[in-house]
Design a protein around this motif. Structure first.
Motif, PDB file in Angstrom:
ATOM      1  N   GLY A  44      -4.078  -2.938   4.359  1.00  0.00           N
ATOM      2  CA  GLY A  44      -4.358  -1.570   3.930  1.00  0.00           C
ATOM      3  C   GLY A  44      -3.157  -0.955   3.241  1.00  0.00           C
ATOM      4  O   GLY A  44      -2.047  -0.990   3.770  1.00  0.00           O
ATOM      5  N   CYS A  45      -3.367  -0.382   2.061  1.00  0.00           N
ATOM      6  CA  CYS A  45      -2.268   0.134   1.240  1.00  0.00           C
ATOM      7  C   CYS A  45      -2.480   1.601   0.863  1.00  0.00           C
ATOM      8  O   CYS A  45      -3.606   2.033   0.613  1.00  0.00           O
ATOM      9  N   LEU A  46      -1.390   2.330   0.790  1.00  0.00           N
ATOM     10  CA  LEU A  46      -1.380   3.716   0.348  1.00  0.00           C
ATOM     11  C   LEU A  46      -0.744   3.788  -1.034  1.00  0.00           C
ATOM     12  O   LEU A  46       0.116   2.976  -1.377  1.00  0.00           O
ATOM     13  N   LEU A  47      -1.139   4.778  -1.820  1.00  0.00           N
ATOM     14  CA  LEU A  47      -0.560   4.998  -3.142  1.00  0.00           C
ATOM     15  C   LEU A  47      -0.215   6.469  -3.287  1.00  0.00           C
ATOM     16  O   LEU A  47      -1.090   7.330  -3.149  1.00  0.00           O
ATOM     17  N   GLN A  48       1.050   6.745  -3.573  1.00  0.00           N
ATOM     18  CA  GLN A  48       1.489   8.124  -3.777  1.00  0.00           C
ATOM     19  C   GLN A  48       2.703   8.131  -4.695  1.00  0.00           C
ATOM     20  O   GLN A  48       3.663   7.382  -4.476  1.00  0.00           O
ATOM     21  N   ASP A  49       2.640   8.975  -5.715  1.00  0.00           N
ATOM     22  CA  ASP A  49       3.769   9.135  -6.650  1.00  0.00           C
ATOM     23  C   ASP A  49       4.241   7.795  -7.196  1.00  0.00           C
ATOM     24  O   ASP A  49       5.431   7.496  -7.226  1.00  0.00           O
ATOM     25  N   ARG A  50       3.275   6.973  -7.602  1.00  0.00           N
ATOM     26  CA  ARG A  50       3.542   5.660  -8.207  1.00  0.00           C
ATOM     27  C   ARG A  50       4.342   4.738  -7.268  1.00  0.00           C
ATOM     28  O   ARG A  50       5.098   3.871  -7.705  1.00  0.00           O
ATOM     29  N   THR A  51       4.142   4.947  -5.969  1.00  0.00           N
ATOM     30  CA  THR A  51       4.709   4.058  -4.960  1.00  0.00           C
ATOM     31  C   THR A  51       3.585   3.534  -4.087  1.00  0.00           C
ATOM     32  O   THR A  51       2.800   4.312  -3.546  1.00  0.00           O
ATOM     33  N   MET A  52       3.489   2.210  -3.976  1.00  0.00           N
ATOM     34  CA  MET A  52       2.508   1.583  -3.103  1.00  0.00           C
ATOM     35  C   MET A  52       3.192   1.217  -1.786  1.00  0.00           C
ATOM     36  O   MET A  52       4.268   0.620  -1.780  1.00  0.00           O
ATOM     37  N   THR A  53       2.551   1.590  -0.678  1.00  0.00           N
ATOM     38  CA  THR A  53       3.084   1.264   0.647  1.00  0.00           C
ATOM     39  C   THR A  53       2.077   0.420   1.406  1.00  0.00           C
ATOM     40  O   THR A  53       0.900   0.781   1.502  1.00  0.00           O
ATOM     41  N   VAL A  54       2.520  -0.713   1.927  1.00  0.00           N
ATOM     42  CA  VAL A  54       1.680  -1.500   2.826  1.00  0.00           C
ATOM     43  C   VAL A  54       1.657  -0.764   4.156  1.00  0.00           C
ATOM     44  O   VAL A  54       2.656  -0.689   4.860  1.00  0.00           O
ATOM     45  N   ASP A  55       0.494  -0.217   4.503  1.00  0.00           N
ATOM     46  CA  ASP A  55       0.370   0.636   5.680  1.00  0.00           C
ATOM     47  C   ASP A  55       0.147  -0.172   6.946  1.00  0.00           C
ATOM     48  O   ASP A  55       0.758   0.078   7.973  1.00  0.00           O
ATOM     49  N   LEU A  56      -0.741  -1.146   6.888  1.00  0.00           N
ATOM     50  CA  LEU A  56      -1.022  -2.003   8.037  1.00  0.00           C
ATOM     51  C   LEU A  56      -1.605  -3.308   7.526  1.00  0.00           C
ATOM     52  O   LEU A  56      -2.570  -3.309   6.762  1.00  0.00           O
ATOM     53  N   ILE A  57      -1.015  -4.410   7.969  1.00  0.00           N
ATOM     54  CA  ILE A  57      -1.486  -5.728   7.549  1.00  0.00           C
ATOM     55  C   ILE A  57      -1.582  -6.613   8.786  1.00  0.00           C
ATOM     56  O   ILE A  57      -0.713  -6.578   9.663  1.00  0.00           O
ATOM     57  N   ALA A  58      -2.653  -7.386   8.866  1.00  0.00           N
ATOM     58  CA  ALA A  58      -2.849  -8.256  10.026  1.00  0.00           C
ATOM     59  C   ALA A  58      -3.723  -9.443   9.650  1.00  0.00           C
ATOM     60  O   ALA A  58      -4.608  -9.326   8.805  1.00  0.00           O
ATOM     61  N   VAL A  59      -3.465 -10.557  10.317  1.00  0.00           N
ATOM     62  CA  VAL A  59      -4.280 -11.768  10.161  1.00  0.00           C
ATOM     63  C   VAL A  59      -4.737 -12.181  11.547  1.00  0.00           C
ATOM     64  O   VAL A  59      -3.955 -12.164  12.509  1.00  0.00           O
ATOM     65  N   SER A  60      -5.994 -12.532  11.679  1.00  0.00           N
ATOM     66  CA  SER A  60      -6.534 -12.899  12.982  1.00  0.00           C
ATOM     67  C   SER A  60      -5.797 -14.105  13.552  1.00  0.00           C
ATOM     68  O   SER A  60      -5.261 -14.945  12.816  1.00  0.00           O
ATOM     69  N   GLN A  61      -5.781 -14.189  14.879  1.00  0.00           N
ATOM     70  CA  GLN A  61      -5.063 -15.276  15.541  1.00  0.00           C
ATOM     71  C   GLN A  61      -5.578 -16.642  15.106  1.00  0.00           C
ATOM     72  O   GLN A  61      -4.805 -17.590  14.948  1.00  0.00           O
ATOM     73  N   ALA A  62      -6.874 -16.763  14.881  1.00  0.00           N
ATOM     74  CA  ALA A  62      -7.468 -18.048  14.525  1.00  0.00           C
ATOM     75  C   ALA A  62      -7.106 -18.497  13.117  1.00  0.00           C
ATOM     76  O   ALA A  62      -7.275 -19.676  12.784  1.00  0.00           O
ATOM     77  N   HIS A  63      -6.622 -17.582  12.280  1.00  0.00           N
ATOM     78  CA  HIS A  63      -6.363 -17.922  10.885  1.00  0.00           C
ATOM     79  C   HIS A  63      -4.892 -17.775  10.493  1.00  0.00           C
ATOM     80  O   HIS A  63      -4.556 -17.823   9.306  1.00  0.00           O
ATOM     81  N   GLN A  64      -4.019 -17.613  11.460  1.00  0.00           N
ATOM     82  CA  GLN A  64      -2.599 -17.484  11.134  1.00  0.00           C
ATOM     83  C   GLN A  64      -2.007 -18.833  10.737  1.00  0.00           C
ATOM     84  O   GLN A  64      -2.509 -19.886  11.104  1.00  0.00           O
ATOM     85  N   GLY A  65      -0.950 -18.769   9.924  1.00  0.00           N
ATOM     86  CA  GLY A  65      -0.299 -19.991   9.458  1.00  0.00           C
ATOM     87  C   GLY A  65      -0.982 -20.654   8.288  1.00  0.00           C
ATOM     88  O   GLY A  65      -0.646 -21.790   7.934  1.00  0.00           O
ATOM     89  N   GLN A  66      -1.926 -19.956   7.651  1.00  0.00           N
ATOM     90  CA  GLN A  66      -2.661 -20.526   6.523  1.00  0.00           C
ATOM     91  C   GLN A  66      -2.332 -19.848   5.197  1.00  0.00           C
ATOM     92  O   GLN A  66      -2.995 -20.095   4.197  1.00  0.00           O
ATOM     93  N   GLY A  67      -1.332 -18.982   5.186  1.00  0.00           N
ATOM     94  CA  GLY A  67      -0.938 -18.310   3.946  1.00  0.00           C
ATOM     95  C   GLY A  67      -1.774 -17.095   3.605  1.00  0.00           C
ATOM     96  O   GLY A  67      -1.659 -16.550   2.496  1.00  0.00           O
TER      97      GLY A  67
END
Length: 234
Positions: free
Chosen positions: A153-176
């Motif tokens: 999930g990303c926010l955009l304000q004043d031409r700045t993008m912020t990664v707000d929250l990022i997650a990968v499920s336990q079953a799919h981690q380590g796959q890029g």
């Protein structure tokens, strides 16, 4: 002058008044306790890592060191994302909340022994659900044949993008998948934003290595302190 800001989101989940305390001058730290409202169940403050800690008698405990990173965006970040990645829709909320509830361990609520794990999990689940329901500018979904494997999930304000929250499920981690979700965001926001921001705890070694590999450079560090008068449990 110190500023106290009530946090409605945190308060609604933790079951009492939660505040963020913003300190502008290190000289205010010896008197930090006087800013704590009587109804507070938790007060957090984030200070430059180079500052001294509040005196121990103030009962503010260090919870984490937050590392902030940034990188510029340019036309070179444009690329074709994998077909698995799409924008979120309202039907994704529960799946993303379940992922967030299960995978986070190093954020400040999970790191605070005065906050129960179940309460910390609820905070992350609600945060993810809010992202899908409109908090973010865009949320990128990795859809593995109908199963959500991760989100960004990303926010955009004043031409700045912020990664707000990022997650990968336990079953799919380590796959890029985490890297692919960040690259998809960089591609989407190239031309819409001039720079991208991301942050994580200094203990999250894997995430820091990934962010640096993707071109992010550390810009600052902050120490997070909590005042919690009694344990917060479900």
């Amino acid at each position: 002058m110190a500023t106290l800001v009530k946090q409605p989101f945190d308060s609604s989940i933790l079951g009492g008044a939660v505040y963020r305390l913003e300190i502008e001058d290190e000289a205010e730290l010896p008197d930090i306790r006087k800013f704590v409202p009587e109804d507070a169940i938790l007060v957090s403050t984030r200070l430059p890592a180079t500052w001294n800690a509040p005196p121990k008698e103030c009962a503010f405990r260090k919870i984490e060191t937050l590392v902030q990173l940034a990188r510029d965006l340019s036309a070179e970040d444009h690329h074709v994302s994998p077909p698995n990645i799409r924008f979120s829709n309202s039907q994704d909320a529960d799946s993303c909340a379940s992922i967030a509830e299960a995978v986070f361990q190093s954020d400040r609520y999970h790191a605070d022994p005065m906050v129960s794990e179940s309460m910390a999990n609820q905070i992350k689940a609600a945060w993810a659900r809010n992202e899908i329901n409109g908090r973010t500018d865009k949320t990128f979904i990795w859809d593995a044949d109908g199963e959500i494997a991760g989100f960004n999930g990303c926010l955009l304000q004043d031409r700045t993008m912020t990664v707000d929250l990022i997650a990968v499920s336990q079953a799919h981690q380590g796959q890029g998948i985490g890297a692919a979700l960040i690259k998809a965001a960089l591609s989407h926001y190239a031309g819409l934003a001039d720079c991208a921001l991301i942050a994580t705890q200094d203990t999250n070694i894997g995430a820091l290595a990934l962010y640096r590999k993707l071109g992010f450079v550390e810009t600052s560090r902050f120490s997070t302190f909590h005042y919690v008068p009694k344990p917060i449990n479900l």
